[in-house]
Every structure is written in structure tokens, then in C-alpha cells.
Scaffold this active site. Structure first.
Site, PDB file in Angstrom:
ATOM      1  N   ASP A  97     132.854 -24.223   2.543  1.00 23.01           N
ATOM      2  CA  ASP A  97     133.467 -24.581   3.826  1.00 23.01           C
ATOM      3  C   ASP A  97     134.991 -24.542   3.763  1.00 23.01           C
ATOM      4  OD1 ASP A  97     133.191 -25.212   6.524  1.00 23.01           O
ATOM      5  OD2 ASP A  97     133.335 -27.361   6.173  1.00 23.01           O
ATOM      6  N   CYS A 152     113.474 -20.200  16.668  1.00 18.56           N
ATOM      7  CA  CYS A 152     113.389 -20.972  17.901  1.00 18.56           C
ATOM      8  C   CYS A 152     112.412 -20.318  18.874  1.00 18.56           C
ATOM      9  CB  CYS A 152     114.761 -21.075  18.570  1.00 18.56           C
ATOM     10  SG  CYS A 152     116.026 -21.853  17.539  1.00 18.56           S
ATOM     11  N   CYS A 156     112.222 -22.949  24.020  1.00 21.47           N
ATOM     12  CA  CYS A 156     112.802 -24.197  23.506  1.00 21.47           C
ATOM     13  C   CYS A 156     114.308 -24.205  23.724  1.00 21.47           C
ATOM     14  CB  CYS A 156     112.486 -24.375  22.029  1.00 21.47           C
ATOM     15  SG  CYS A 156     113.133 -25.926  21.338  1.00 21.47           S
ATOM     16  N   CYS A 159     117.952 -28.336  21.735  1.00 19.73           N
ATOM     17  CA  CYS A 159     119.298 -28.611  21.236  1.00 19.73           C
ATOM     18  C   CYS A 159     120.325 -28.485  22.350  1.00 19.73           C
ATOM     19  CB  CYS A 159     119.640 -27.679  20.079  1.00 19.73           C
ATOM     20  SG  CYS A 159     119.610 -25.918  20.477  1.00 19.73           S
ATOM     21  N   CYS A 163     122.887 -31.568  23.832  1.00 17.89           N
ATOM     22  CA  CYS A 163     124.334 -31.511  23.616  1.00 17.89           C
ATOM     23  C   CYS A 163     125.074 -32.136  24.790  1.00 17.89           C
ATOM     24  CB  CYS A 163     124.777 -30.067  23.423  1.00 17.89           C
ATOM     25  SG  CYS A 163     126.559 -29.905  23.163  1.00 17.89           S
ATOM     26  N   CYS A 178     132.422 -28.794  20.863  1.00 15.16           N
ATOM     27  CA  CYS A 178     131.451 -29.529  20.051  1.00 15.16           C
ATOM     28  C   CYS A 178     131.944 -30.959  19.808  1.00 15.16           C
ATOM     29  CB  CYS A 178     131.243 -28.801  18.732  1.00 15.16           C
ATOM     30  SG  CYS A 178     130.208 -29.683  17.552  1.00 15.16           S
TER      31      CYS A 178
END
Length: 278
Positions: A97, A152, A156, A159, A163, A178
Site C-alpha cells: 500500500d 457478484c 446484487c 454494497c 454506502c 468514500c
């Protein structure tokens, strides 16, 4: 190679040719990669599970254990050393990361997990509760993926519905919207963002899209001790009282939330406990 990754604690791994990643590499990214690994040819990608159960708390699940940057680099280093011994003259550079490598694109090309609508990789049986680690190398390797599409179901949108900021679309996550990203911003928040954070169950990060994902409902728990032991599930303003930024960073040096300093956490906690913010 399989034994190396298994010993490192990876749940899945693969390779991505750097040539296949060219569409995702801008000039600055390509230059940064070349600086880390001249003549870079490929990226090895591995997924490390971190889910350790769902105990109550106001910190996102990903940052309750030891800082994943530290853990992944520590686990990737022996892999790099073994590969360098096996392939003398070649370079192997670990990243977690903090690398210019586009991790999600590399994981897709390597076939590590499958893409979720929340923009994260789904690696059964761990769901999307995985960290991605990379090894940049000048050793030519063919791509081992990609996997075919997404896991997925077409109908669906769990998520996306979960959010609170509408950050999730068909093309993945708009990072600037986000809530996890917003919770880590420094400085004063606009009123709408402040209200969203006040209503959020977490003061750092956000798990709402992952909690809603059907693939995470029975996610297997990690066997990596760094993410299972000495968990810190919550913080309060009292925990931070009297701490300077330097003292905060020293006290919580092994936690992933410490990198931004104490101010964002104090602000976010105060939003939930305004009577304690004076």
C-alpha cells in the site's frame, strides 16, 4: 513458489506482467516504478486475510490488529530473499500500500481473487477482508490471470445500497467520496461530511460496504497472529486526552490509524461526543 507464499501466510497469489499494466501507469507512476526497480518486468501479488471476528468497536476492522504495512513487509521480505537466491542477478522489491504499483489492477491481471462491486478483491473463503501485498521484479513473468469477471450476482447491489455517500458505482469506488477516506482527511470537514461521520459506526475507516457483502457473511477468520492478537477495537477521547501528536504516534506506532496523527481521530470522536470536545 507455492510453498514460499504458503509459508508467508498468503491466501492467494499470482503474477502480473508489467506490460499488461501499462494502461494503468501514468508517466509519474512509471517513473516511480523504474526508480524502485530498473527494468521492472512483472509484479507478484498476494492476498493476506485479516478478519478476526466482528467484536463491537468504533475502529474499522482492518486497523484493529498490527499495522498491515508493517506486517506485509515483514512477511514479504523472506519471499523476496528466497526469490533473489533462486534467481541471482534479479531484483525483488516488496510493497504494501506504499508502492507505485496499482495493486487492484495487478491483482486483477494476476487472477488474485475476483473483483467486487465495492472495488475490493474477493478471495474465498475470506471474502474481501484481505490486504494486498506486491513484489516488483525485473524477472520476466507471464500473467497468471485474470479471473473471469466478478463473483457478484447480477442483481446484487448490497454494497452500493449500504454506502452512505454514494461512492460505489458500476465502475468501482470513487475514493474521494468514500467515507473511509473522508474519515482520514485532515482539517475541518464540510457540514455534510461531518454529519455522515457523526452517524457512522466507526471513527476511523468504514466497513459498511463490506459488512453488507454476501461473500463476507461467513468469512473465514485469519490465522495470522498479527491480525488476531492484541486487537484494539475502540478509542475514546479519554484515550487521547493529554497526548501530544508525537506521544500519540509513539503510543500507537504499531496501529494503521497512527499515520495521520492524532487530530483526525480527535475530531471524529468529538463529532460523536460533542459534550466532551471542549
Amino acid at each position: 513458489m507455492n510453498e514460499l507464499w504458503k509459508a508467508a501466510g498468503a491466501a492467494a497469489w499470482g503474477a502480473a506482467s508489467l506490460g499488461g499494466l501499462q494502461p494503468f501507469l501514468g508517466p509519474d507512476t512509471a517513473q516511480a516504478i523504474a526508480a524502485l526497480c530498473p527494468n521492472a518486468a512483472a509484479v507478484l501479488v498476494a492476498a493476506f486475510p485479516y478478519y478476526a471476528g466482528d467484536a463491537p468497536g468504533n475502529l474499522s476492522l482492518y486497523c484493529r490488529g498490527e499495522d498491515y504495512h508493517r506486517v506485509l513487509l515483514r512477511r514479504l521480505t523472506p519471499v523476496c530473499e528466497a526469490l533473489a537466491k533462486k534467481h541471482p542477478g534479479h531484483t525483488f522489491v516488496p510493497g504494501a500500500d506504499n508502492s507505485p504499483v496499482p495493486e487492484l489492477a495487478a491483482a486483477e491481471l494476476a487472477g488474485v481473487g475476483r473483483r467486487g462491486r465495492h472495488g475490493l478483491r474477493i478471495v474465498p473463503p475470506y471474502g474481501s477482508y484481505v490486504f494486498l501485498g506486491t513484489i516488483l521484479t525485473d524477472l520476466p513473468l507471464a500473467s497468471t490471470g485474470p479471473g473471469s469477471g466478478t463473483l457478484c450476482p447480477p442483481d446484487c447491489r448490497a454494497c452500493q445500497k449500504a454506502c452512505p455517500t454514494g461512492a460505489l458505482g458500476e465502475d468501482g469506488c470513487d475514493v474521494d467520496r468514500c467515507l473511509s477516506h473522508l474519515s482520514q482527511q485532515k482539517g475541518e470537514l464540510d457540514p455534510a461530511t461531518a454529519e455522515q461521520l457523526r452517524r457512522s459506526p466507526t471513527v476511523w475507516g468504514c466497513d459498511l460496504c463490506q459488512r453488507a457483502c454476501p461473500h463476507n457473511r461467513a468469512a473465514a477468520q485469519t490465522n495470522l497472529p498479527e491480525f488476531r492478537e492484541e486487537l484494539l477495537c475502540s478509542l475514546t477521547l479519554d484515550d487521547l486526552a493529554g497526548l501530544s501528536n508525537k506521544a500519540f504516534r509513539r503510543q500507537y506506532a504499531q496501529r494503521a490509524f497512527s499515520w495521520r496523527g492524532i487530530a483526525p481521530l480527535r475530531r471524529n470522536l468529538a463529532l460523536k461526543e460533542p459534550d466532551l470536545s471542549d
